[in-house]
Design a protein around this motif. Structure first.
Motif, mmCIF file in Angstrom:
data_model
loop_
_atom_site.group_PDB
_atom_site.id
_atom_site.type_symbol
_atom_site.label_atom_id
_atom_site.label_comp_id
_atom_site.label_asym_id
_atom_site.label_seq_id
_atom_site.Cartn_x
_atom_site.Cartn_y
_atom_site.Cartn_z
ATOM 1 N N PHE A 25 0.826 -1.208 0.000
ATOM 2 C CA PHE A 25 0.000 0.000 0.000
ATOM 3 C C PHE A 25 0.865 1.264 0.000
ATOM 4 C CE2 PHE A 25 -3.693 -2.388 2.056
ATOM 5 C CZ PHE A 25 -4.376 -2.463 0.857
ATOM 6 N N SER A 26 1.453 1.585 -1.109
ATOM 7 C CA SER A 26 2.173 2.864 -1.202
ATOM 8 C C SER A 26 1.877 3.445 -2.568
ATOM 9 C CB SER A 26 3.671 2.663 -0.953
ATOM 10 O OG SER A 26 4.209 1.691 -1.814
ATOM 11 N N SER A 27 2.830 3.342 -3.490
ATOM 12 C CA SER A 27 2.614 3.916 -4.820
ATOM 13 C C SER A 27 1.434 3.259 -5.530
ATOM 14 C CB SER A 27 3.883 3.777 -5.656
ATOM 15 O OG SER A 27 4.243 2.416 -5.786
ATOM 16 N N GLY A 28 1.195 1.968 -5.245
ATOM 17 C CA GLY A 28 0.112 1.261 -5.924
ATOM 18 C C GLY A 28 -1.237 1.906 -5.731
ATOM 19 N N PHE A 202 1.910 -2.612 -15.743
ATOM 20 C CA PHE A 202 2.330 -1.345 -15.135
ATOM 21 C C PHE A 202 2.045 -1.330 -13.631
ATOM 22 C CE2 PHE A 202 1.663 3.172 -14.079
ATOM 23 C CZ PHE A 202 2.863 3.703 -14.531
ATOM 24 N N VAL A 203 0.868 -1.865 -13.230
ATOM 25 C CA VAL A 203 0.508 -1.851 -11.794
ATOM 26 C C VAL A 203 0.965 -3.126 -11.088
ATOM 27 C CG1 VAL A 203 -1.467 -0.359 -12.234
ATOM 28 C CG2 VAL A 203 -1.815 -2.837 -12.139
ATOM 29 N N PHE A 204 1.646 -4.019 -11.827
ATOM 30 C CA PHE A 204 2.124 -5.270 -11.229
ATOM 31 C C PHE A 204 3.015 -5.004 -10.023
ATOM 32 C CE2 PHE A 204 4.563 -9.279 -11.156
ATOM 33 C CZ PHE A 204 3.523 -10.192 -11.280
ATOM 34 N N VAL A 205 3.758 -3.889 -10.076
ATOM 35 C CA VAL A 205 4.654 -3.523 -8.980
ATOM 36 C C VAL A 205 3.884 -3.337 -7.676
ATOM 37 C CG1 VAL A 205 4.520 -1.033 -9.415
ATOM 38 C CG2 VAL A 205 6.573 -2.003 -8.370
ATOM 39 N N SER A 206 2.581 -3.064 -7.785
ATOM 40 C CA SER A 206 1.766 -2.836 -6.598
ATOM 41 C C SER A 206 1.669 -4.079 -5.720
ATOM 42 C CB SER A 206 0.346 -2.404 -7.004
ATOM 43 O OG SER A 206 0.383 -1.277 -7.834
ATOM 44 N N TYR A 207 1.895 -5.258 -6.309
ATOM 45 C CA TYR A 207 1.759 -6.512 -5.557
ATOM 46 C C TYR A 207 3.099 -7.144 -5.181
ATOM 47 C CZ TYR A 207 -3.203 -6.534 -6.862
ATOM 48 O OH TYR A 207 -4.528 -6.215 -7.004
ATOM 49 N N MET A 290 1.177 8.572 4.221
ATOM 50 C CA MET A 290 2.480 8.533 4.896
ATOM 51 C C MET A 290 2.682 7.211 5.625
ATOM 52 S SD MET A 290 2.707 12.453 6.290
ATOM 53 C CE MET A 290 4.292 12.189 7.090
ATOM 54 N N ALA A 291 1.599 6.688 6.242
ATOM 55 C CA ALA A 291 1.690 5.379 6.899
ATOM 56 C C ALA A 291 1.980 4.290 5.877
ATOM 57 C CB ALA A 291 0.393 5.077 7.647
ATOM 58 N N ALA A 292 1.369 4.428 4.676
ATOM 59 C CA ALA A 292 1.598 3.432 3.623
ATOM 60 C C ALA A 292 3.055 3.441 3.170
ATOM 61 C CB ALA A 292 0.677 3.710 2.439
ATOM 62 N N PHE A 293 3.571 4.642 2.886
ATOM 63 C CA PHE A 293 4.963 4.735 2.457
ATOM 64 C C PHE A 293 5.917 4.299 3.571
ATOM 65 C CE2 PHE A 293 3.235 7.847 -0.691
ATOM 66 C CZ PHE A 293 3.635 7.161 -1.828
ATOM 67 N N ALA A 294 5.565 4.626 4.824
ATOM 68 C CA ALA A 294 6.410 4.226 5.956
ATOM 69 C C ALA A 294 6.414 2.710 6.122
ATOM 70 C CB ALA A 294 5.931 4.898 7.231
ATOM 71 N N SER A 295 5.233 2.088 5.963
ATOM 72 C CA SER A 295 5.172 0.630 6.120
ATOM 73 C C SER A 295 5.955 -0.063 5.008
ATOM 74 C CB SER A 295 3.715 0.154 6.121
ATOM 75 O OG SER A 295 3.106 0.389 4.879
ATOM 76 N N THR A 296 5.890 0.496 3.787
ATOM 77 C CA THR A 296 6.675 -0.066 2.684
ATOM 78 C C THR A 296 8.171 0.102 2.943
ATOM 79 O OG1 THR A 296 4.912 0.378 1.105
ATOM 80 C CG2 THR A 296 7.112 0.054 0.199
ATOM 81 N N GLY A 297 8.562 1.291 3.425
ATOM 82 C CA GLY A 297 9.976 1.517 3.729
ATOM 83 C C GLY A 297 10.470 0.635 4.852
#
Length: 703
Positions: A25-28, A202-207, A290-297
Motif C-alpha cells: 500500500f504505497s505507490s500502488g 504497469f501496476v504489477f509492482v503494486s503486488y 504517509m503510513a503506507a509509504f512508511a510501512s513499505t519503507g
C-alpha cells in the motif's frame, strides 16, 4: 547452522500479513491509479484485479518453497539451491537492489506527502525516516513488525472508511458532486485488450510486497501455516482494496483530471469526505499515505537486509554480513542496506526506476516458478514443503509465460536494465564467489536421474532445515517412542548378528521378509552422512503394507563394531546406541522428520552417558519424548493421585488430548488399555498436548 548466524523466530500470522500488506500500500494506491488509467481508461480498477490474478503462480510457488526451506534471503536462497550459485548470485544481487530502490522511493514518499501541508525538506525527512527504521530493525524483527502492524491497521481503517463511504455515496446518495458518474466509465476500454495487459503490467509492482515474506521466512513461527495463509490473506485484502478503492477514484474524479493526477486518493477524498470540517479529510488521507509509504519503507529495509545476510552465510558475500548481534538481528547487513538506501535517496530522483526494478522481479518470478519444477523433479526426499502449490505443473508453466509476456510489455529500457544487473551478477560470481563456493543446485539432482552429476550435500542441508522446523502436527513420534522396543545388549555381538536379530523381530511383528529389511537397513542413501554421529548409529527402512512407524533401540555398554562412512572416508566405530526405524513407504518425508527429531535428541550434551545410565525403559522413553508433552505420575498413598489406585483407566477422567502411554510396575514397563487396573506405586507416563499436560501437572503435581 551456527547459532551466531541463526535468526530468532518472532513473527506470527498477523506479522506476516502486516509485512506483506504494508509493503504493497504505497505507490500502488496513492500514486499509480491515475497514471495507469492513461493506458486503459476507466477500466484501470479491473487491471488491478487482473494483475492480482497474474501474480498467483509466483505467490503459490514462493509459498511452497518457503515452507520447505524457511531461510533468509528469499529469492536468492531459492534460486541458489534450485538452479545453482550463479543464478543465486544474479537473483540475490538483483532482488536486493530492486528492493532497496523501491524502499528508497517509498521513504521519499513520506517526505513528499509531508511537504503537501508543511514546509519541510523532502529528502531530510526521508533520511530521518531511514535512520529511524534502521534503529528499529537493529532491535529485532518483532520490534519492526510491531510498528508495521500499527501502520497496516491504521491504513486499513482509513482505506476501509474511504471505500465504504465512497460506495455508499456513489450508489445511494446525491451528496457528492458527480451528477453523471456513470459517464466516467465510457468508453470502458480505451485501448482494448492490449491496453488492459499493459496496465496490468504497469501496476504489477503494486503486488510485489507480497513476495517480501520469503526473505524473512526464517524468522516466522509455524512457517508451514503462517506463510501461505498470511500471503493469501494479504493478497485477498489488498486486491479487494485496490479494486474497490480505484473504482471509487474513477467514479468521483473527472477523466480529464484523473489521467494526470499524481495524488488521486487525496483528490477523491476531498469529494467524499466533504462532511468533515475543513481539510480534515485530506489530512486523514495524507496520514494514511504517509503510513503506507512508511510501512513499505520499514518492511523493505527488514526484508532487503536479509539478502546480504543470507549471501554472506553462503560465502557469496563477505562472511561478516552473516553475523548476528545480541538482539538476534544481522547488524552489518542492516547497516550496509541502510547506507545504500541513504545513497539512493540522495542521488536518485526519477520514479521510473520502480518500473525498471519490477522488470527484474518478473524475471525472478519466472525463475522461481521453474525452481518448483526443478525441486519436485529432483526427487530430493528432504525437500519437504508444508504447503504444495495447486495445479502443479500447469500453475508454474503459466507463471513463466506470464512473466515473459509482461516483461515484453515493459519496454527496451527495462529489459536493458535487467540485462545489466544479470551481467553484474555474472561478473561478481566469476571473480569473487566462484572460488569460495563448492555447491550446486537441485537441478543437478534432476540431471542425476539421467546419469549426470549431483551435489550430495544438498540433501544434508535440507535435512538440517527439516530438523529446525521440527515435527509436523500429526507425526507419530511420541507414539513411536512409547511403543519402541528396547534391548540391553550385554554379550559379545557383532553387527551382522545384531542386524539379523533386530530384523527378525521386525519381520515377525510386521509380517515382512527379514532379508528385505536387512537390505533396506544396509542401503546407503544421500542423507547418510548427516546420520553419522560418534558411538551412535541410525538405520532406517521403508516397507509397504505397514500402517505405522516402529522403532527398536539397542544399548550396548561395550559397543559393537560397525563400519561408517562420511565425506567419502570409511572408518570403524564402536556403536553404543543403535536406533532401527521402520516407516510405511508411503510416508518418506515423515520418516525424515522423525529421523531429524532423533538427531536433535542425540545432539544433546552428554547424550551417550545419560541414556546408557538409565536401566528403566520408562526413563529412557521419557528422555526421548518432548519435555512439555509428557508427565510422570506415581500413584503413592496419601497423595492426590492416590484416587486412581485400584481403578480401571477408563474410569478416570483425564483432560482431552492426553494418553496414558506407559505403566511401570515393579520394574516391568507395558502399554496399558482401558481395562488396565492401576495399582499402588504404579508409575504412569502420560503424553499429550502441552496445554493438557499443564492441566495434569497443576492437578497432581503442583499441590
Amino acid at each position: 547452522m551456527a547459532k551466531k548466524s541463526r535468526l530468532n523466530k518472532e513473527l506470527g500470522l498477523f506479522d506476516v500479513f502486516a509485512i506483506s500488506t504494508g509493503a504493497m500500500f504505497s505507490s500502488g494506491f496513492f500514486l499509480l491509479p491515475g497514471l495507469a488509467s492513461q493506458y486503459t481508461g476507466p477500466s484501470v480498477f479491473l487491471a488491478y484485479l487482473v494483475s492480482g490474478v497474474l501474480i498467483l503462480p509466483a505467490m503459490f510457488s514462493i509459498a511452497e518453497i518457503s515452507t520447505a526451506l524457511p531461510r533468509s534471503g528469499g529469492a536468492y536462497f531459492f534460486l541458489d539451491r534450485s538452479l545453482g550459485p550463479l543464478l543465486g548470485t544474479i537473483g540475490g544481487l538483483g532482488t536486493y537492489f530492486a528492493l532497496m530502490f523501491k524502499t528508497a522511493f517509498a521513504i521519499i514518499g513520506i517526505g513528499a506527502y509531508a511537504s503537501f501541508f508543511w514546509e519541510v525538506p523532502v529528502k531530510t525527512i526521508a533520511i530521518m525516516g531511514t535512520l529511524f527504521f534502521m534503529v528499529l530493525n537493529l532491535f529485532g524483527a518483532k520490534k519492526t513488525s510491531g510498528l508495521q502492524n500499527f501502520f497496516v491497521s491504521f491504513l486499513l481503517v482509513v482505506l476501509g472508511t474511504f471505500i465504504i463511504d465512497g460506495l455508499y455515496n456513489i450508489f445511494f446518495t446525491d451528496r457528492i458532486d458527480v451528477p453523471k458518474a456513470n459517464e466516467h466509465f465510457r468508453p470502458f476500454f480505451t485501448n482494448g485488450f492490449e491496453g488492459m495487459i499493459i496496465t496490468a503490467g504497469f501496476v504489477f509492482v503494486s503486488y510485489l510486497g507480497l513476495t517480501q515474506i520469503a526473505s524473512v521466512a526464517e524468522e516466522i513461527k509455524k512457517p508451514e501455516r503462517n506463510i501461505p495463509l498470511g500471503m493469501l490473506l494479504s493478497l485477498a485484502v489488498t486486491g479487494l482494496v485496490y479494486f474497490l478503492g480505484v473504482f471509487v477514484m474513477v467514479a468521483v474524479i473527472e477523466p480529464s483530471e484523473f489521467g494526470n493526477d499524481l495524488a488521486p486518493a487525496a483528490t477523491a477524498v476531498k469529494k467524499i469526505f466533504n462532511w468533515m470540517p475543513g481539510d480534515l479529510g485530506a489530512y486523514l488521507m495524507t496520514g494514511a499515505a504517509m503510513a503506507a509509504f512508511a510501512s513499505t519503507g520499514n518492511a523493505g529495509l527488514l526484508s532487503s537486509s536479509r539478502y546480504p545476510f543470507a549471501m554472506g552465510r553462503d560465502k557469496l558475500f563477505p562472511e561478516n554480513f552473516s553475523k548476528v548481534g545480541k538482539k538476534g538481528t544481522p547488524v552489518q547487513a542492516i547497516l550496509l542496506t541502510t547506507s545504500f538506501i541513504l545513497l539512493f535517496i540522495l542521488v536518485l530522483s526519477e520514479e521510473g526506476i520502480a518500473k525498471l526494478a519490477s522488470t527484474f522481479q518478473l524475471l525472478i518470478f519466472m525463475f522461481i516458478n521453474f525452481s518448483v519444477i526443478v525441486f519436485r523433479n529432483s526427487k530430493i526426499e528432504s525437500y519437504d514443503p508444508g504447503y504444495h502449490s495447486p495445479l502443479y505443473p500447469y500453475m508454474q508453466v503459466a507463471g513463466i509465460i506470464i512473466s515473459l509476456v509482461l516483461i515484453a510489455y515493459m519496454g527496451w529500457m527495462s529489459i536493458l536494465f535487467t540485462a545489466a544487473i544479470v551481467l553484474v551478477g555474472v561478473l561478481w560470481y566469476k571473480y569473487y564467489a566462484r572460488f569460495r563456493v563448492q555447491r550446486e543446485g537441485a537441478i543437478f539432482h534432476w540431471f542425476a536421474l539421467l546419469g549426470k552429476y549431483q551435489y550430495a550435500e544438498l540433501e544434508n542441508e535440507f535435512l538440517s532445515i527439516i530438523k529446525e522446523k521440527g515435527l509436523r502436527q500429526g507425526d507419530p513420534f511420541d507414539e513411536t517412542i512409547t511403543r519402541a522396543r528396547i534391548t540391553f545388549n550385554e554379550k559379545e555381538t557383532d553387527f551382522p548378528q545384531l542386524l539379523n536379530y533386530v530384523s527378525g523381530i521386525f519381520s515377525a511383528e510386521m509380517h515382512v521378509k527379514k532379508e528385505e529389511l536387512i537390505k533396506e537397513f544396509l542401503t546407503v542413501s544421500a542423507i547418510e552422512p548427516a546420520l553419522v554421529i560418534p558411538e551412535v548409529s541410525i538405520l532406517f527402512a521403508k516397507k509397504e503394507g505397514i500402517d505405522h512407524p516402529s522403532l527398536h533401540i539397542v544399548l550396548s555398554e561395550k559397543g559393537i563394531g560397525k563400519s561408517v562412512e562420511k565425506n567419502g572416508i570409511s572408518s570403524e566405530d564402536y556403536i553404543r546406541v543403535f536406533f532401527f526405524l521402520v516407516n510405511p513407504s508411503k510416508e518418506p518425508r515423515q520418516q525424515l522428520r522423525m529421523l531429524s527429531r532423533l538427531i536433535d535428541i542425540i545432539e544433546r550434551d552428554n547424550f551417550i552417558n545419560e541414556i546408557l545410565g538409565m536401566k528403566s525403559q520408562r526413563k529412557i522413553k521419557e528422555y526421548l519424548l518432548h519435555n512439555e508433552r509428557y508427565i510422570t505420575i506415581q500413584l503413592l498413598p496419601g497423595t492426590v493421585q492416590a484416587e486412581m489406585i485400584d481403578k480401571q483407566l477408563k474410569e478416570i477422567k483425564f483432560p482431552s488430548e492426553v494418553l496414558v502411554a506407559l505403566v511401570e510396575r515393579e520394574s516391568a514397563t507395558f502399554a496399558p488399555n482401558g481395562n488396565t487396573r492401576l495399582l499402588e506405586n504404579d508409575i504412569l507416563t502420560v503424553i499429550g498436548e502441552p496445554k493438557s499436560i499443564s492441566q495434569l501437572y497443576n492437578r497432581f503435581m503442583n499441590v
